[in-house]
Design a protein around this motif. Structure first.
Motif, PDB file in Angstrom:
ATOM      1  N   GLU E  73       0.830  -1.207   0.000  1.00 32.98           N
ATOM      2  CA  GLU E  73       0.000   0.000   0.000  1.00 32.98           C
ATOM      3  C   GLU E  73       0.865   1.259   0.000  1.00 32.98           C
ATOM      4  OE1 GLU E  73      -3.519   0.401   0.044  1.00 32.98           O
ATOM      5  OE2 GLU E  73      -3.167  -1.597  -0.776  1.00 32.98           O
ATOM      6  N   ILE E  74       1.957   1.219   0.822  1.00 35.55           N
ATOM      7  CA  ILE E  74       2.828   2.394   0.911  1.00 35.55           C
ATOM      8  C   ILE E  74       3.455   2.687  -0.445  1.00 35.55           C
ATOM      9  CG2 ILE E  74       5.018   3.197   1.848  1.00 35.55           C
ATOM     10  CD1 ILE E  74       4.265   1.964   4.479  1.00 35.55           C
ATOM     11  N   VAL E  75       3.909   1.628  -1.124  1.00 36.65           N
ATOM     12  CA  VAL E  75       4.541   1.841  -2.434  1.00 36.65           C
ATOM     13  C   VAL E  75       3.539   2.447  -3.406  1.00 36.65           C
ATOM     14  CG1 VAL E  75       5.572   0.691  -4.395  1.00 36.65           C
ATOM     15  CG2 VAL E  75       6.248   0.035  -2.106  1.00 36.65           C
ATOM     16  N   LEU E  76       2.314   1.872  -3.443  1.00 33.53           N
ATOM     17  CA  LEU E  76       1.306   2.397  -4.383  1.00 33.53           C
ATOM     18  C   LEU E  76       0.987   3.855  -4.079  1.00 33.53           C
ATOM     19  CD1 LEU E  76      -1.136  -0.617  -4.718  1.00 33.53           C
ATOM     20  CD2 LEU E  76       0.560   0.213  -6.341  1.00 33.53           C
ATOM     21  N   ALA E  77       0.781   4.145  -2.766  1.00 33.71           N
ATOM     22  CA  ALA E  77       0.422   5.512  -2.403  1.00 33.71           C
ATOM     23  C   ALA E  77       1.550   6.478  -2.724  1.00 33.71           C
ATOM     24  CB  ALA E  77       0.087   5.574  -0.912  1.00 33.71           C
ATOM     25  N   ASN E  78       2.800   6.022  -2.510  1.00 33.21           N
ATOM     26  CA  ASN E  78       3.941   6.867  -2.824  1.00 33.21           C
ATOM     27  C   ASN E  78       3.990   7.211  -4.296  1.00 33.21           C
ATOM     28  OD1 ASN E  78       6.022   7.690  -0.852  1.00 33.21           O
ATOM     29  ND2 ASN E  78       5.756   5.602  -0.179  1.00 33.21           N
ATOM     30  N   LEU E  79       3.754   6.187  -5.129  1.00 30.80           N
ATOM     31  CA  LEU E  79       3.784   6.451  -6.568  1.00 30.80           C
ATOM     32  C   LEU E  79       2.733   7.494  -6.933  1.00 30.80           C
ATOM     33  CD1 LEU E  79       4.418   2.866  -7.906  1.00 30.80           C
ATOM     34  CD2 LEU E  79       5.993   4.779  -7.791  1.00 30.80           C
ATOM     35  N   ASP E  80       1.539   7.335  -6.320  1.00 23.49           N
ATOM     36  CA  ASP E  80       0.462   8.268  -6.623  1.00 23.49           C
ATOM     37  C   ASP E  80       0.829   9.690  -6.206  1.00 23.49           C
ATOM     38  OD1 ASP E  80      -2.273   8.943  -7.344  1.00 23.49           O
ATOM     39  OD2 ASP E  80      -2.513   9.284  -5.188  1.00 23.49           O
ATOM     40  N   VAL E  81       1.325   9.820  -4.951  1.00 22.49           N
ATOM     41  CA  VAL E  81       1.644  11.165  -4.461  1.00 22.49           C
ATOM     42  C   VAL E  81       2.792  11.761  -5.258  1.00 22.49           C
ATOM     43  CG1 VAL E  81       2.437  12.481  -2.480  1.00 22.49           C
ATOM     44  CG2 VAL E  81       0.760  10.700  -2.174  1.00 22.49           C
ATOM     45  N   SER E  82       3.812  10.944  -5.601  1.00 25.68           N
ATOM     46  CA  SER E  82       4.936  11.471  -6.380  1.00 25.68           C
ATOM     47  C   SER E  82       4.453  11.978  -7.725  1.00 25.68           C
ATOM     48  CB  SER E  82       5.984  10.385  -6.600  1.00 25.68           C
ATOM     49  OG  SER E  82       6.333   9.793  -5.408  1.00 25.68           O
ATOM     50  N   ARG E  83       3.516  11.230  -8.338  1.00 27.64           N
ATOM     51  CA  ARG E  83       2.981  11.671  -9.627  1.00 27.64           C
ATOM     52  C   ARG E  83       2.325  13.033  -9.471  1.00 27.64           C
ATOM     53  NH1 ARG E  83      -1.712  11.685 -11.894  1.00 27.64           N
ATOM     54  NH2 ARG E  83      -2.737  10.595 -10.175  1.00 27.64           N
ATOM     55  N   ARG E  84       1.547  13.190  -8.388  1.00 30.93           N
ATOM     56  CA  ARG E  84       0.875  14.482  -8.176  1.00 30.93           C
ATOM     57  C   ARG E  84       1.875  15.599  -7.935  1.00 30.93           C
ATOM     58  NH1 ARG E  84      -4.624  13.552  -7.380  1.00 30.93           N
ATOM     59  NH2 ARG E  84      -4.988  11.333  -7.089  1.00 30.93           N
ATOM     60  N   ILE E  85       2.973  15.288  -7.197  1.00 30.09           N
ATOM     61  CA  ILE E  85       3.964  16.333  -6.917  1.00 30.09           C
ATOM     62  C   ILE E  85       4.627  16.792  -8.204  1.00 30.09           C
ATOM     63  CG2 ILE E  85       6.215  16.751  -5.875  1.00 30.09           C
ATOM     64  CD1 ILE E  85       5.372  14.957  -3.593  1.00 30.09           C
ATOM     65  N   LEU E  86       4.978  15.817  -9.074  1.00 31.51           N
ATOM     66  CA  LEU E  86       5.744  16.180 -10.262  1.00 31.51           C
ATOM     67  C   LEU E  86       4.866  16.680 -11.389  1.00 31.51           C
ATOM     68  CD1 LEU E  86       8.353  13.320 -10.221  1.00 31.51           C
ATOM     69  CD2 LEU E  86       8.620  15.670  -9.500  1.00 31.51           C
ATOM     70  N   HIS E  87       3.554  16.470 -11.308  1.00 32.77           N
ATOM     71  CA  HIS E  87       2.645  16.935 -12.346  1.00 32.77           C
ATOM     72  C   HIS E  87       2.648  18.459 -12.372  1.00 32.77           C
ATOM     73  CE1 HIS E  87      -0.973  17.362 -14.732  1.00 32.77           C
ATOM     74  NE2 HIS E  87      -0.890  16.075 -15.009  1.00 32.77           N
ATOM     75  N   PRO E  88       2.767  19.059 -13.568  1.00 31.88           N
ATOM     76  CA  PRO E  88       2.856  20.526 -13.612  1.00 31.88           C
ATOM     77  C   PRO E  88       1.642  21.237 -13.021  1.00 31.88           C
ATOM     78  CG  PRO E  88       3.108  19.550 -15.808  1.00 31.88           C
ATOM     79  CD  PRO E  88       2.997  18.428 -14.867  1.00 31.88           C
ATOM     80  N   ASP E  89       0.439  20.615 -13.113  1.00 27.80           N
ATOM     81  CA  ASP E  89      -0.764  21.297 -12.616  1.00 27.80           C
ATOM     82  C   ASP E  89      -1.013  21.088 -11.131  1.00 27.80           C
ATOM     83  OD1 ASP E  89      -1.129  22.008 -15.189  1.00 27.80           O
ATOM     84  OD2 ASP E  89      -2.468  20.326 -15.647  1.00 27.80           O
ATOM     85  N   LEU E  90      -0.231  20.226 -10.516  1.00 23.92           N
ATOM     86  CA  LEU E  90      -0.410  19.910  -9.093  1.00 23.92           C
ATOM     87  C   LEU E  90      -1.846  19.472  -8.785  1.00 23.92           C
ATOM     88  CD1 LEU E  90       1.874  20.096  -7.062  1.00 23.92           C
ATOM     89  CD2 LEU E  90       0.855  22.141  -6.149  1.00 23.92           C
ATOM     90  N   PRO E  91      -2.278  18.336  -9.331  1.00 22.68           N
ATOM     91  CA  PRO E  91      -3.697  17.942  -9.199  1.00 22.68           C
ATOM     92  C   PRO E  91      -4.042  17.404  -7.810  1.00 22.68           C
ATOM     93  CG  PRO E  91      -2.472  16.241 -10.331  1.00 22.68           C
ATOM     94  CD  PRO E  91      -1.493  17.314 -10.010  1.00 22.68           C
ATOM     95  N   ILE E  92      -4.225  18.289  -6.855  1.00 26.81           N
ATOM     96  CA  ILE E  92      -4.613  17.817  -5.521  1.00 26.81           C
ATOM     97  C   ILE E  92      -5.978  18.365  -5.182  1.00 26.81           C
ATOM     98  CG2 ILE E  92      -2.276  17.568  -4.618  1.00 26.81           C
ATOM     99  CD1 ILE E  92      -2.651  20.318  -3.325  1.00 26.81           C
ATOM    100  N   SER E  93      -6.687  17.658  -4.318  1.00 27.21           N
ATOM    101  CA  SER E  93      -7.979  18.135  -3.838  1.00 27.21           C
ATOM    102  C   SER E  93      -8.105  17.738  -2.375  1.00 27.21           C
ATOM    103  CB  SER E  93      -9.113  17.524  -4.654  1.00 27.21           C
ATOM    104  OG  SER E  93      -8.921  16.125  -4.722  1.00 27.21           O
TER     105      SER E  93
END
Lengths: 96, 178, 136, 103, 160
Positions: E73-93
């Motif tokens: 779970e930690i690995v999956l969540a990390n990948l997700d959060v890293s993707r959001r961090i590096l995404h230019p639009d910062l897709p967080i809600s």
């Protein structure tokens, strides 16, 4: 080679965390940055021990890993009570 | 070994920046928080200079108790820096002069790791040669601190004890309620 | 302190580990980095963690301020006592060679004892500082 | 040493360094305090897990590995406690998180 | 019952000492024994030796099983959060949700809350009898948590 590169990458991450510690804006951001800095330092110490072939540095990493969070908890107490002693009673005014 | 020097320089640069940040902070609470980073950086620096025991001390003191004592002090005083009444010109002059003298003094100090340094020519080789036979423990820092310079360490412990007595005399009694 | 559930439980887990690690540092000063001073501070950090989470009253029940004063003095006395023992056994002040039949063993014993003295004093003084500074 | 283990170790170290830096960048990029907490935990979880795992693979089966694993375990235990304590202190101190909705 | 906890704490601390030390001379091992006895005595005075402080009642195998699942779970969540961090639009809600927890005791709740914090994307803010307040970085993270698989696994582990 790769160990060296990783160590340098970790030092760069330290520098980035330092920027947040300076920018703030709230005190909590700074504490978060210090916390992050501590974790990265633990990793740096372990890596550096490997880089120079002296794994006895790990004791220092263990110290940080064990007691670095005490400061954060002290800050929590500080914000809650204005000092470091929860549940104070008049009794504490006596001689130490 | 150049890469270690590179890391050294990076760490030292960050240390300098942190010191400047701390100096600029008006909010003393933030300054205390940033001293945490200063301590972490100095521990890393001692480590890169192979002073493992010093680094260990910095780690345990910095992480364990320094921040707490600062916070305890802040709890008893105020947490914002008060502005000085007037511009402290005299203090500035004194500090600058002392700084200049110290910088002048540095020019005479042997550089770090210089083999011609008097300490390296007769004292260290003697310890390295004789201490395994005389004392027989692997960590030479301990044998120097605890045995060859036992008087010094006794003095240090006495200093710590005296500090405790002093703190108790000043803050130990129950404070009067205002 | 009912609302600090996580801190309470994690502290219960961590405190014995911190204390054992401190004693490990104390007794391995001869083999790896560390020694009495560092061990004393880490040992005190364990108590400080307890005091922060469970309150000053609780930690004062575990080690009372009077005990702390006594142990702080005892550490210095132990150190100086090793020196005096060297004098009495026919050596000089703080000469460890005469403490045992074999000089190297004497050195070992002396270093172990004085490090213990340093550790005791430092731990007591740090806990005392916490007691003094943590009060309102 | 087994060449496969060595390659795996290097892969772990490189990706670990990557996540350590990503977490730090996240702490810079995120807009407010509570979202930065999430970014920091990237460094503190996957970053440290991968770096320490790489070192363990390099050290092989020895007491050094045991100490490294202890370091990792303590990092994980204490970092999540510290993050929780910090978030709690912030809530207590009156810093309200920005949210997208009000439910 | 308390005696059991003391013995078990002492044994695990002794194991810790032996693993840290790596030197097995008679002197050091006996010093280790003395240290462990001292620490157990102090821990007893502090009243931290109990079911929560030293949870040997959890099934060892189920702990490792849970850790393996948590690691995934930690690995999956990390990948997700890293993707959001590096995404230019910062897709967080970001959002705050309150989730139920079904653990019978405090220790289970702590394990659950800490697992939530360990998974990037979710941080537990407050734990009380009504449940756990969670700050989530994204809607997806909150939804995953609401499904309650982690809750079920922790409860499974902490009830014998």
């Amino acid at each position: 080679m790769i160990i060296t590169a990783t160590t340098i990458a970790i030092v760069i991450a330290m520098a980035i965390a330092l920027v947040r510690a300076y920018l703030g804006p709230t005190t909590y951001d700074r504490i978060l940055a210090v916390n992050l800095f501590g974790t990265i330092t633990v990793l740096f110490i372990s890596m550096f021990g490997f880089m120079t072939g002296r794994p006895d540095f790990l004791d220092i990493a263990l110290v940080y890993a064990l007691i670095n969070f005490i400061a954060t908890i002290a800050v929590l107490k500080f914000f809650e009570y204005g000092d470091l002693s929860p549940g104070r009673t008049p009794e504490q005014e006596r001689d130490i | 070994m150049t890469i270690e020097i590179f890391i050294d320089i990076l760490l030292l640069f960050m240390l300098l920046l942190t010191a400047l940040f701390i100096q600029r902070m008006k909010n003393l609470f933030s300054a205390v928080i940033l001293t945490g980073i200063f301590s972490l950086l100095s521990a890393s620096l001692f480590l890169t200079m192979d002073a493992v025991d010093v680094s260990f001390t910095e780690a345990s003191v910095g992480a364990g108790i320094a921040t707490l004592l600062f916070l305890g002090t802040l709890a008893q005083t105020s947490s914002t820096e008060s502005r000085p009444q007037r511009l402290p010109v005299m203090a500035l002059v004194v500090v600058s002069l002392t700084g200049l003298m110290l910088i002048y003094g540095i020019s005479d100090i042997p550089s770090f790791g210089d083999p011609g340094n008097p300490v390296q020519t007769y004292l260290s080789p003697r310890f390295i040669e004789v201490s395994p036979r005389e004392i027989g423990i692997p960590n030479m820092v301990t044998s120097v601190l605890a045995s060859y310079r036992g008087y010094d360490t006794l003095g240090e412990v006495t200093v710590i004890f005296t500090a405790c007595v002093g703190v108790l005399l000043m803050l130990g009694r129950g404070r009067k309620r205002s | 302190m009912e609302h600090h559930l996580i801190l309470r439980v994690i502290a219960k887990l961590m405190i014995p580990l911190i204390l054992v690690f401190a004693l490990y540092v104390q007794f391995h000063g001869e083999y790896s980095p560390g020694g009495g001073f560092q061990a004393g501070v880490i040992f005190a950090a364990g108590f400080i963690l307890y005091g922060l989470i469970y309150g000053l009253d609780k930690v004062r029940q575990v080690i009372s301020p009077v005990t702390i004063r006594i142990t702080a003095a005892l550490g210095v006395l132990l150190y100086a006592g090793v020196g005096i023992a060297g004098l009495l056994l026919g050596g000089q002040f703080l000469e460890y060679n005469v403490l045992a039949s074999d000089p190297v063993h004497g050195q070992h014993l002396g270093i172990l004892l004085i490090e213990l003295g340093v550790g005791t004093t430092v731990a007591s003084v740090m806990i005392m500082f916490f007691y003094v500074f943590a009060r309102p | 040493m087994n060449i496969l283990a060595e390659l795996l170790a290097y892969a772990c170290l490189v990706s670990g360094a990557f996540f350590v830096i990503v977490g730090a960048i996240g702490v810079i990029r995120m807009p407010e305090f509570y979202t930065r907490l999430h970014a920091a935990s990237v460094t503190e979880t996957l970053g440290s897990i991968l770096v320490i795992a790489g070192l363990v693979l390099l050290a092989g089966f020895s007491l050094v590995s045991v100490k490294l694993l202890m370091v990792l375990l303590f990092i994980l235990f204490t970092s999540c406690t510290a993050v929780h304590a910090l978030a709690k202190a912030a809530i207590h101190g009156g810093l309200m998180p920005e949210t997208d909705d009000d439910d | 019952m308390k005696m059991n906890h003391e013995i078990s704490l002492g044994l695990s601390l002794l194991t810790l000492w032996l693993l840290l030390s790596g030197l097995y001379t008679a002197l050091l091992v006996s010093l280790g024994l003395a240290s462990v006895v001292l620490v157990v005595y102090l821990a007893n005075r502090m009243d931290v030796v109990d079911r929560e402080g030293h949870p040997f009642h959890l099934k060892l195998m189920s702990i490792f099983g849970y850790w393996a699942w948590l690691l995934k779970e930690i690995v999956l969540a990390n990948l997700d959060v890293s993707r959001r961090i590096l995404h230019p639009d910062l897709p967080i809600s970001p959002s705050i949700v309150r989730i139920q927890c079904t653990q019978p005791d405090d220790l289970g709740k702590v394990i659950y809350a800490n697992s939530i914090t360990l998974t990037p994307g979710t941080v537990s803010l407050e734990v009380d009898e009504r449940g756990i307040e969670v700050h989530a970085l994204s809607k997806e993270a909150a939804e995953t948590l609401k499904k309650g698989e982690m809750d079920r696994r922790v409860t499974e582990m902490s009830t014998l």
